[in-house]
Design a protein around this motif. Structure first.
Motif, PDB file in Angstrom:
ATOM      1  N   GLN A 309       7.535  -7.215  -4.285  1.00 28.53           N
ATOM      2  CA  GLN A 309       7.260  -7.114  -2.856  1.00 28.53           C
ATOM      3  C   GLN A 309       5.969  -6.331  -2.615  1.00 28.53           C
ATOM      4  OE1 GLN A 309       9.233  -8.673  -0.457  1.00 28.53           O
ATOM      5  NE2 GLN A 309      10.171  -9.549  -2.302  1.00 28.53           N
ATOM      6  N   THR A 310       5.296  -6.670  -1.524  1.00 35.23           N
ATOM      7  CA  THR A 310       4.073  -5.967  -1.141  1.00 35.23           C
ATOM      8  C   THR A 310       4.397  -4.895  -0.100  1.00 35.23           C
ATOM      9  OG1 THR A 310       2.692  -7.897  -1.596  1.00 35.23           O
ATOM     10  CG2 THR A 310       1.769  -6.218  -0.137  1.00 35.23           C
ATOM     11  N   TYR A 311       3.895  -3.683  -0.348  1.00 37.15           N
ATOM     12  CA  TYR A 311       4.183  -2.547   0.524  1.00 37.15           C
ATOM     13  C   TYR A 311       2.885  -1.906   1.017  1.00 37.15           C
ATOM     14  CZ  TYR A 311       8.977  -2.805  -1.150  1.00 37.15           C
ATOM     15  OH  TYR A 311      10.252  -3.229  -1.431  1.00 37.15           O
ATOM     16  N   PRO A 312       2.732  -1.771   2.318  1.00 34.80           N
ATOM     17  CA  PRO A 312       1.642  -0.938   2.819  1.00 34.80           C
ATOM     18  C   PRO A 312       2.023   0.529   2.699  1.00 34.80           C
ATOM     19  CG  PRO A 312       2.938  -1.764   4.654  1.00 34.80           C
ATOM     20  CD  PRO A 312       3.539  -2.356   3.403  1.00 34.80           C
ATOM     21  N   TRP A 313       1.037   1.384   2.530  1.00 34.20           N
ATOM     22  CA  TRP A 313       1.302   2.821   2.592  1.00 34.20           C
ATOM     23  C   TRP A 313       0.154   3.510   3.302  1.00 34.20           C
ATOM     24  CZ3 TRP A 313      -1.087   6.627  -0.850  1.00 34.20           C
ATOM     25  CH2 TRP A 313      -1.944   6.087  -1.812  1.00 34.20           C
TER      26      TRP A 313
END
Length: 359
Positions: A309-313
């Protein structure tokens, strides 16, 4: 894992300070999130269960504002708030002066306050001005409130200030707003944007905020109380950036270490992993001089990074008082609204990145 008792209170003993605390909650229902506070020293931290870290109260209120001739000119409006700490002023009807909305505040239930109404205008000749105000004293904010009447019968003394923005590297889309103003002891948190560097404001006080941007989601904001008769400086001299994982990195561990550059003078860092409305978003409130955070496996709380999964931070660095773990757990419920209503100077630096976990 420890859960609250029926009153929502966690109870521990033998805890040394400073200590760390992680809380799982659902906001909205069935959407698990987590909050980790590091460096706490409070014996009884009070933690709002949402990612904005606020807890506000509200009651419905009806107020008839008299004095002006209605309907108001298009550039005029009437705002109503109270002398309690409030997340924002609300508008009364421009056609008849009726305020029929919730009045909101932070802090204890059922406070006794003054209700304050203010008529404002904004035009190309004179800019922003507060034309008049009115007060209804000693009102207890509680359920089933009666209607009230406020007459705009008080003049509002004013001062001027000249805004000096020093954006540093944040030179894209620089703009300034009046963030709040104070009239008759009530702080009106209502934003007005303007271009003229010299602005009039109520002599009781005001705060101004400048914003600037650079590429790839980096931004900064500086806030300061107005300097009457002088220059209000809004400076953003530092920078912040993410380091690891590299932006758009793939194959990242589900318990990664996130790192960023430190900001001189920062008092706290807020790190959000995941998007605002996603399941499993995590917020970490860290003491300075942090420059990294190890993302935890919080599967016991229904929170954690999933495979592939792709996660922004996002990292937010706060230079100024009021943003540490102890501050957001102080029981006022102000939390993330502090940047809107504080009258203290501060600078916020924000940087953004994203990564994709491995299979």
């Amino acid at each position: 894992m420890v859960t609250t008792e029926g009153d929502g209170t966690f109870r521990f003993s033998g805890v040394d300070t400073p200590y760390d605390l992680t809380v799982g909650f659902e906001d909205p229902p069935l959407v698990p999130r987590s909050l980790t506070l590091r460096g706490l020293t409070r014996a009884k931290p009070i933690i709002p269960a949402n990612l904005d870290l606020y807890a506000k109260r509200a009651v419905p209120l009806v107020v008839a504002v008299t004095g002006p001739e209605y309907p108001l000119p298009m550039e005029d409006q009437i705002l109503v708030t109270s002398t309690a700490k409030s997340p924002g002023a609300r508008r009364a009807s421009s056609s008849g002066g009726i305020f029929e909305d919730d009045i909101e505040w932070f802090g204890p239930s059922e406070p006794t306050v003054n209700l304050v109404a203010a008529r404002t205008t904004f035009d190309s000749t004179f800019g922003f001005r507060v034309l008049s105000a009115g007060v209804r004293e000693n009102v207890r904010l509680q359920s089933a409130m009666p209607g009230y009447m406020i007459s705009l019968d008080r003049a509002v003394p004013t001062s001027t200030t000249t805004i000096d923005v020093q954006p540093g590297v944040y030179t894209e889309n620089v703009h300034v707003r009046l963030n709040s103003f104070t009239v008759e002891g009530a702080q009106f948190s209502k934003s007005f944007y303007f271009d003229d560097p010299t602005i009039e404001f109520p002599s009781e006080g005001a705060t101004f905020m400048a914003f600037g941007f650079i590429a790839n989601g980096r931004s900064a904001a500086a806030s300061s109380p107005a300097v009457a008769g002088g220059t209000t400086r809004l400076a953003m001299p530092e920078t912040i950036d993410t380091v690891l994982p590299a932006e758009d990195a793939t194959g990242v561990s589900r318990t990664p270490v996130l790192t960023w550059t430190q900001v001189p003078g920062a008092s706290a860092y807020w790190v959000t992993v995941g998007s605002q409305f996603a399941v499993g978003t995590q917020l970490y409130v860290l003491p300075a001089p942090a420059s990294s955070v190890s993302i935890q496996d919080l599967s016991a709380l229904g929170v954690g990074l999933e495979a592939g999964q792709t996660y922004p931070w996002v990292v937010r660095a706060w230079v100024g008082n009021g943003f540490t773990a102890d501050d957001v757990a102080d029981g006022t419920g102000i939390g993330g609204y502090r940047e809107q209503i504080t009258t203290d100077s501060f600078v916020e630096y924000m940087t953004y990145s994203k990564f994709t976990t491995g299979p």
